[in-house]
Design a protein around this motif. Sequence first.
Motif, PDB file in Angstrom:
ATOM      1  N   SER A  63       0.745  -1.209   0.106  1.00 23.25           N
ATOM      2  CA  SER A  63      -0.009   0.065  -0.027  1.00 23.25           C
ATOM      3  C   SER A  63       0.761   1.295  -0.061  1.00 23.25           C
ATOM      4  N   ASP A  64       2.048   1.218   0.337  1.00 18.37           N
ATOM      5  CA  ASP A  64       3.052   2.358   0.528  1.00 18.37           C
ATOM      6  C   ASP A  64       3.816   2.192  -0.531  1.00 18.37           C
ATOM      7  N   PRO A  65       3.916   3.189  -1.507  1.00 19.50           N
ATOM      8  CA  PRO A  65       4.854   3.278  -2.634  1.00 19.50           C
ATOM      9  C   PRO A  65       6.139   3.518  -2.168  1.00 19.50           C
ATOM     10  N   LYS A  66       6.686   4.303  -0.956  1.00 20.76           N
ATOM     11  CA  LYS A  66       8.010   4.340  -0.668  1.00 20.76           C
ATOM     12  C   LYS A  66       8.714   3.129  -0.221  1.00 20.76           C
ATOM     13  N   LYS A  67       7.970   2.016  -0.285  1.00 17.70           N
ATOM     14  CA  LYS A  67       8.446   0.634   0.089  1.00 17.70           C
ATOM     15  C   LYS A  67       8.651  -0.249  -0.985  1.00 17.70           C
ATOM     16  N   ILE A  68       8.715   0.456  -1.999  1.00 19.82           N
ATOM     17  CA  ILE A  68       8.852  -0.270  -3.470  1.00 19.82           C
ATOM     18  C   ILE A  68      10.279   0.238  -4.081  1.00 19.82           C
ATOM     19  N   PHE A  69      10.804  -0.808  -4.355  1.00 29.29           N
ATOM     20  CA  PHE A  69      12.385  -0.535  -5.239  1.00 29.29           C
ATOM     21  C   PHE A  69      11.790  -1.082  -6.613  1.00 29.29           C
ATOM     22  N   PHE A  70      12.528  -0.097  -7.511  1.00 24.66           N
ATOM     23  CA  PHE A  70      11.996  -0.715  -9.106  1.00 24.66           C
ATOM     24  C   PHE A  70      13.210  -0.433  -9.974  1.00 24.66           C
ATOM     25  N   ILE A  71      13.540  -1.521 -10.736  1.00 26.31           N
ATOM     26  CA  ILE A  71      14.633  -1.248 -11.705  1.00 26.31           C
ATOM     27  C   ILE A  71      14.106  -1.801 -13.160  1.00 26.31           C
ATOM     28  N   ASP A  72      14.412  -0.896 -14.193  1.00 20.73           N
ATOM     29  CA  ASP A  72      13.669  -1.305 -15.635  1.00 20.73           C
ATOM     30  C   ASP A  72      14.974  -0.468 -16.440  1.00 20.73           C
ATOM     31  N   ASP A  73      15.164  -0.985 -17.753  1.00 23.50           N
ATOM     32  CA  ASP A  73      15.713  -0.550 -18.702  1.00 23.50           C
ATOM     33  C   ASP A  73      15.353   0.591 -19.394  1.00 23.50           C
ATOM     34  N   SER A  74      13.931   0.974 -19.473  1.00 22.05           N
ATOM     35  CA  SER A  74      13.321   2.044 -20.090  1.00 22.05           C
ATOM     36  C   SER A  74      13.221   3.336 -19.187  1.00 22.05           C
ATOM     37  N   ARG A  75      13.570   4.429 -19.536  1.00 16.27           N
ATOM     38  CA  ARG A  75      13.865   5.512 -18.801  1.00 16.27           C
ATOM     39  C   ARG A  75      12.359   5.937 -18.719  1.00 16.27           C
ATOM     40  N   ASN A  76      11.386   5.901 -19.720  1.00 14.13           N
ATOM     41  CA  ASN A  76      10.091   6.213 -19.506  1.00 14.13           C
ATOM     42  C   ASN A  76       9.396   5.446 -18.343  1.00 14.13           C
TER      43      ASN A  76
ATOM     44  N   CYS B  92      13.839   4.297  -7.517  1.00 16.37           N
ATOM     45  CA  CYS B  92      13.896   3.912  -8.657  1.00 16.37           C
ATOM     46  C   CYS B  92      15.059   3.896  -9.727  1.00 16.37           C
ATOM     47  N   VAL B  93      15.337   2.826 -10.176  1.00 15.67           N
ATOM     48  CA  VAL B  93      16.732   2.623 -10.868  1.00 15.67           C
ATOM     49  C   VAL B  93      16.785   2.441 -12.395  1.00 15.67           C
ATOM     50  N   HIS B  94      17.366   3.380 -13.073  1.00 15.05           N
ATOM     51  CA  HIS B  94      17.326   3.153 -14.743  1.00 15.05           C
ATOM     52  C   HIS B  94      18.513   2.047 -14.868  1.00 15.05           C
ATOM     53  N   PHE B  95      18.353   0.994 -15.408  1.00 13.17           N
ATOM     54  CA  PHE B  95      19.462  -0.010 -15.909  1.00 13.17           C
ATOM     55  C   PHE B  95      19.700   0.472 -17.076  1.00 13.17           C
ATOM     56  N   CYS B  96      21.208   1.021 -17.452  1.00 11.79           N
ATOM     57  CA  CYS B  96      21.527   1.704 -18.661  1.00 11.79           C
ATOM     58  C   CYS B  96      22.736   0.952 -19.133  1.00 11.79           C
ATOM     59  N   GLU B  97      22.713  -0.005 -20.147  1.00 10.60           N
ATOM     60  CA  GLU B  97      24.010  -0.544 -20.542  1.00 10.60           C
ATOM     61  C   GLU B  97      24.768   0.173 -21.574  1.00 10.60           C
ATOM     62  N   ALA B  98      25.027   1.502 -21.131  1.00 12.43           N
ATOM     63  CA  ALA B  98      25.705   2.428 -22.082  1.00 12.43           C
ATOM     64  C   ALA B  98      26.617   1.751 -23.165  1.00 12.43           C
ATOM     65  N   GLY B  99      26.451   2.220 -24.369  1.00 13.25           N
ATOM     66  CA  GLY B  99      27.349   1.600 -25.693  1.00 13.25           C
ATOM     67  C   GLY B  99      26.558   0.520 -26.039  1.00 13.25           C
ATOM     68  N   LEU B 100      25.896  -0.352 -25.739  1.00 11.36           N
ATOM     69  CA  LEU B 100      25.194  -1.381 -26.457  1.00 11.36           C
ATOM     70  C   LEU B 100      24.012  -0.865 -27.152  1.00 11.36           C
TER      71      LEU B 100
END
Length: 255
Positions: free
Chosen positions: A172-185, A198-206
């Motif tokens: 119920s509490d969004p502050k208790k959520i950790f999230f990682i995705d390769d899409s910036r949007n 919130c973490v942006h997974f970014c394999e720069a250069g690939l």
Amino acid sequence: MTVDISQTSVDDRYVIFFDIDNTLYSASSKISQAMGERIHAYFLSLGLEEERATELHHKYYTEYGLALRGLVRHHEIDPLDFDKKCDGSLPLEEMIKPDPHLRQLLQDIDRSKARVWALTNAYKTHAHRVLRILGVDDLIEGVIFCDYGNPKFSCKPEPQFYLDAMQKAAVSDPKKIFFIDDSRNNVAAAAALGWGSCVHFCEAGLETVEGGKAKQISADGKEPLPGAIVVGRLEELRSVWSEVFKTTEDGSAKK
């Protein structure tokens, strides 16, 4: 923003939502390229000319976060038929293999502090298939997927998809959520809803494929996302999310 859930299902631990494709495995696998080819072929099968198919593929991906959303809305196609001919036809066993490093990373998350879920724009068959091949399916408590069986399904980055994910994971509490995705949007949408880390997974250069168009992975050169972190390796989560990883005797996160 909070989500009402049954009091009997409340769990006070953190919830970690991992995106699956191009996050749990590297973009170097070329799965996005293979998928892009199949989606383009699906557009062509609708009788569209080559140029129009390319245009709509990119347009729908950009507008809806998933080309399939546009196909369902504007062409009334069967999403399960799309899944069978696109995701379902991928030779995944030849493209990805069991990943012991990923497995160890997930095993080192302290389950007394956090629950581990997957959050994907794919259908459940593809999601479970990838998790099984990677050898981590037993370490994922639940999978939030796009329900292609529902013609009005939602997907990232639509807010409803994230709200539904909270409901299904009983948080119920969004502050208790950790999230990682390769899409910036997708990361930006989660951050806008107040998700805790919130973490942006970014394999720069690939190179990857988005909406049928090849692009080099980068942080996009745009303004940094407020409250979001960029990482290039999943192992960096041990320090970024140190509070949910098991620690050694000296109190540091396990390596």
